[in-house]
Design a protein around this motif. Structure first.
Motif, short mmCIF file in Angstrom:
data_model
loop_
_atom_site.label_atom_id
_atom_site.label_comp_id
_atom_site.label_asym_id
_atom_site.label_seq_id
_atom_site.Cartn_x
_atom_site.Cartn_y
_atom_site.Cartn_z
N PHE A 121 35.12 43.31 55.31
CA PHE A 121 34.75 42.41 54.22
C PHE A 121 33.25 42.19 54.12
CE2 PHE A 121 39.22 41.56 54.58
CZ PHE A 121 39.61 41.21 53.30
N GLU A 122 32.47 42.95 54.86
CA GLU A 122 31.02 42.77 54.83
C GLU A 122 30.48 42.96 53.41
OE1 GLU A 122 26.94 44.43 56.94
OE2 GLU A 122 28.89 45.17 57.63
N GLY A 123 29.73 41.95 52.95
CA GLY A 123 29.13 41.99 51.63
C GLY A 123 30.07 41.65 50.48
N LYS A 124 31.30 41.34 50.78
CA LYS A 124 32.27 41.02 49.74
C LYS A 124 32.37 39.50 49.55
CE LYS A 124 34.90 45.24 50.48
NZ LYS A 124 34.22 45.96 49.42
N THR A 125 32.88 39.10 48.41
CA THR A 125 33.12 37.69 48.13
C THR A 125 34.61 37.45 48.17
OG1 THR A 125 31.14 37.54 46.74
CG2 THR A 125 32.84 35.86 46.41
N ILE A 126 35.03 36.47 48.97
CA ILE A 126 36.43 36.08 49.04
C ILE A 126 36.60 34.75 48.31
CG2 ILE A 126 38.34 35.41 50.56
CD1 ILE A 126 37.08 37.15 52.74
N VAL A 127 37.59 34.72 47.43
CA VAL A 127 37.88 33.52 46.66
C VAL A 127 39.30 33.08 47.04
CG1 VAL A 127 37.88 32.50 44.36
CG2 VAL A 127 36.46 34.53 44.81
N PRO A 128 39.42 32.05 47.90
CA PRO A 128 40.73 31.65 48.43
C PRO A 128 41.55 30.79 47.46
CG PRO A 128 38.92 30.85 49.83
CD PRO A 128 38.33 31.33 48.55
N PHE A 129 42.85 31.05 47.44
CA PHE A 129 43.78 30.15 46.77
C PHE A 129 44.99 29.98 47.68
CE2 PHE A 129 44.56 34.39 45.15
CZ PHE A 129 45.93 34.52 45.01
N ILE A 130 45.40 28.73 47.84
CA ILE A 130 46.41 28.37 48.83
C ILE A 130 47.50 27.53 48.17
CG2 ILE A 130 46.82 27.18 51.04
CD1 ILE A 130 44.89 29.62 51.27
N THR A 131 48.74 27.93 48.38
CA THR A 131 49.86 27.10 47.92
C THR A 131 50.34 26.26 49.09
OG1 THR A 131 51.40 28.93 48.32
CG2 THR A 131 50.57 28.66 46.08
N HIS A 132 50.85 25.08 48.78
CA HIS A 132 51.21 24.13 49.84
C HIS A 132 52.26 23.16 49.34
CE1 HIS A 132 49.19 20.62 48.05
NE2 HIS A 132 48.43 21.55 47.50
N GLU A 133 52.78 22.38 50.25
CA GLU A 133 53.74 21.33 49.89
C GLU A 133 53.23 19.96 50.33
OE1 GLU A 133 56.09 21.67 47.79
OE2 GLU A 133 55.92 23.85 47.74
N GLY A 134 51.91 19.80 50.34
CA GLY A 134 51.31 18.52 50.68
C GLY A 134 50.12 18.62 51.62
N SER A 135 49.96 19.76 52.26
CA SER A 135 48.88 19.92 53.25
C SER A 135 47.60 20.49 52.66
CB SER A 135 49.37 20.79 54.40
OG SER A 135 49.91 21.99 53.90
N ARG A 136 47.60 20.75 51.36
CA ARG A 136 46.44 21.26 50.64
C ARG A 136 45.87 22.52 51.30
NH1 ARG A 136 45.01 18.70 46.40
NH2 ARG A 136 42.81 19.21 46.52
N LEU A 137 44.55 22.62 51.48
CA LEU A 137 43.95 23.82 52.06
C LEU A 137 44.11 23.88 53.58
CD1 LEU A 137 40.59 23.96 50.06
CD2 LEU A 137 42.58 25.45 49.76
N LEU A 157 41.10 26.96 46.22
CA LEU A 157 41.94 26.17 45.32
C LEU A 157 43.28 25.91 45.99
CD1 LEU A 157 42.56 24.95 42.48
CD2 LEU A 157 43.58 27.18 41.94
N PRO A 158 43.62 24.63 46.22
CA PRO A 158 44.97 24.31 46.68
C PRO A 158 45.88 24.05 45.48
CG PRO A 158 43.58 22.36 46.84
CD PRO A 158 42.73 23.47 46.27
N VAL A 159 47.08 24.60 45.50
CA VAL A 159 48.05 24.36 44.43
C VAL A 159 49.38 23.99 45.07
CG1 VAL A 159 49.26 25.34 42.44
CG2 VAL A 159 46.92 26.07 42.94
N ARG A 160 49.89 22.82 44.72
CA ARG A 160 51.19 22.38 45.24
C ARG A 160 52.28 23.32 44.72
NH1 ARG A 160 53.61 18.07 47.72
NH2 ARG A 160 51.76 16.78 47.73
N GLY A 161 53.14 23.75 45.61
CA GLY A 161 54.18 24.72 45.27
C GLY A 161 55.02 24.34 44.07
N GLY A 162 55.38 23.09 43.96
CA GLY A 162 56.23 22.65 42.87
C GLY A 162 55.54 22.63 41.52
N SER A 163 54.23 22.83 41.48
CA SER A 163 53.51 22.76 40.21
C SER A 163 52.87 24.10 39.81
CB SER A 163 52.44 21.68 40.27
OG SER A 163 51.42 22.03 41.18
N VAL A 164 53.22 25.20 40.47
CA VAL A 164 52.56 26.47 40.18
C VAL A 164 52.79 26.94 38.74
CG1 VAL A 164 52.48 27.24 42.58
CG2 VAL A 164 54.41 27.91 41.13
N ASP A 165 53.97 26.69 38.20
CA ASP A 165 54.25 27.18 36.85
C ASP A 165 53.34 26.55 35.80
OD1 ASP A 165 56.24 28.96 37.65
OD2 ASP A 165 57.80 27.43 37.53
N SER A 166 52.89 25.32 36.05
CA SER A 166 52.02 24.63 35.09
C SER A 166 50.56 24.57 35.56
CB SER A 166 52.54 23.21 34.85
OG SER A 166 52.53 22.48 36.07
#
Length: 182
Positions: A121-137, A157-166
């Protein structure tokens, strides 16, 4: 000229990832049984384009969720890295990697850890997105930084599992905030 303009407009999303000085984008994610993290990955792809890659383990996790979390806990405690089914063709050509994982036991899924340890991953940009059920990132972003120390890791970006569709508006807002869209 009209035909070229029309062709360019029709292909502009995919061309973002392929043209000249533009950054080449990969959206890689691990999602248990094509679940929540896959949906967020698709929201990102709709917004920024790029190639999408599903991280899959050779050995499937159990069908019962409580057994999945028990196995994940054991893997995390022992440092086990599950083998992955496939590899990303021409990984070295990508500049920006959106990397998605469920938050398991306050960190990344072990398959995502394997993914991070597999590639340079040297020189690359990582953009994290995490799904969770309350624990966020949790510690996911910090753990990405540890596993890919020569990469630039952006705000996750943390996204709660129950809200991914919206979650598309939240994904678009986050991408704008971190400078990945206009």
């Amino acid at each position: 000229m009209f035909l070229m303009t029309t062709l360019f407009a029709a292909n502009s999303t995919s061309m973002f990832a392929q043209t000249g000085n533009e950054k080449k984008v990969l959206i890689a994610y691990y999602s248990l049984r094509n679940g929540n993290t896959r949906v967020v990955a698709q929201h990102i792809q709709k917004t920024v384009g790029g190639d999408i890659f599903r991280i899959e383990t050779v050995d499937a996790y159990p069908a019962v969720y409580n057994n999945v979390t028990a196995q994940a806990k054991k893997e995390l405690e022992s440092g086990h890295r599950p083998a992955l089914k496939t590899t990303v063709p021409h990984f070295d050509e990508y500049d920006i990697i959106y990397l998605g994982s469920p938050n398991w036991w306050n960190t990344l899924a072990p398959a995502v850890m394997t993914f991070l340890e597999t590639y340079n991953f040297e020189g690359k940009t990582i953009v994290p997105f995490i799904t969770h059920e309350g624990s966020r990132l949790g510690a996911s972003v910090t753990d990405m930084e540890k596993l890919a120390p020569k990469a630039t890791v952006l705000k996750g970006l943390p996204v709660r599992g129950g809200s991914v569709d919206s979650a598309l508006p939240d994904v678009q807002k986050w991408l704008k905030e971190i400078g990945m869209t206009k």
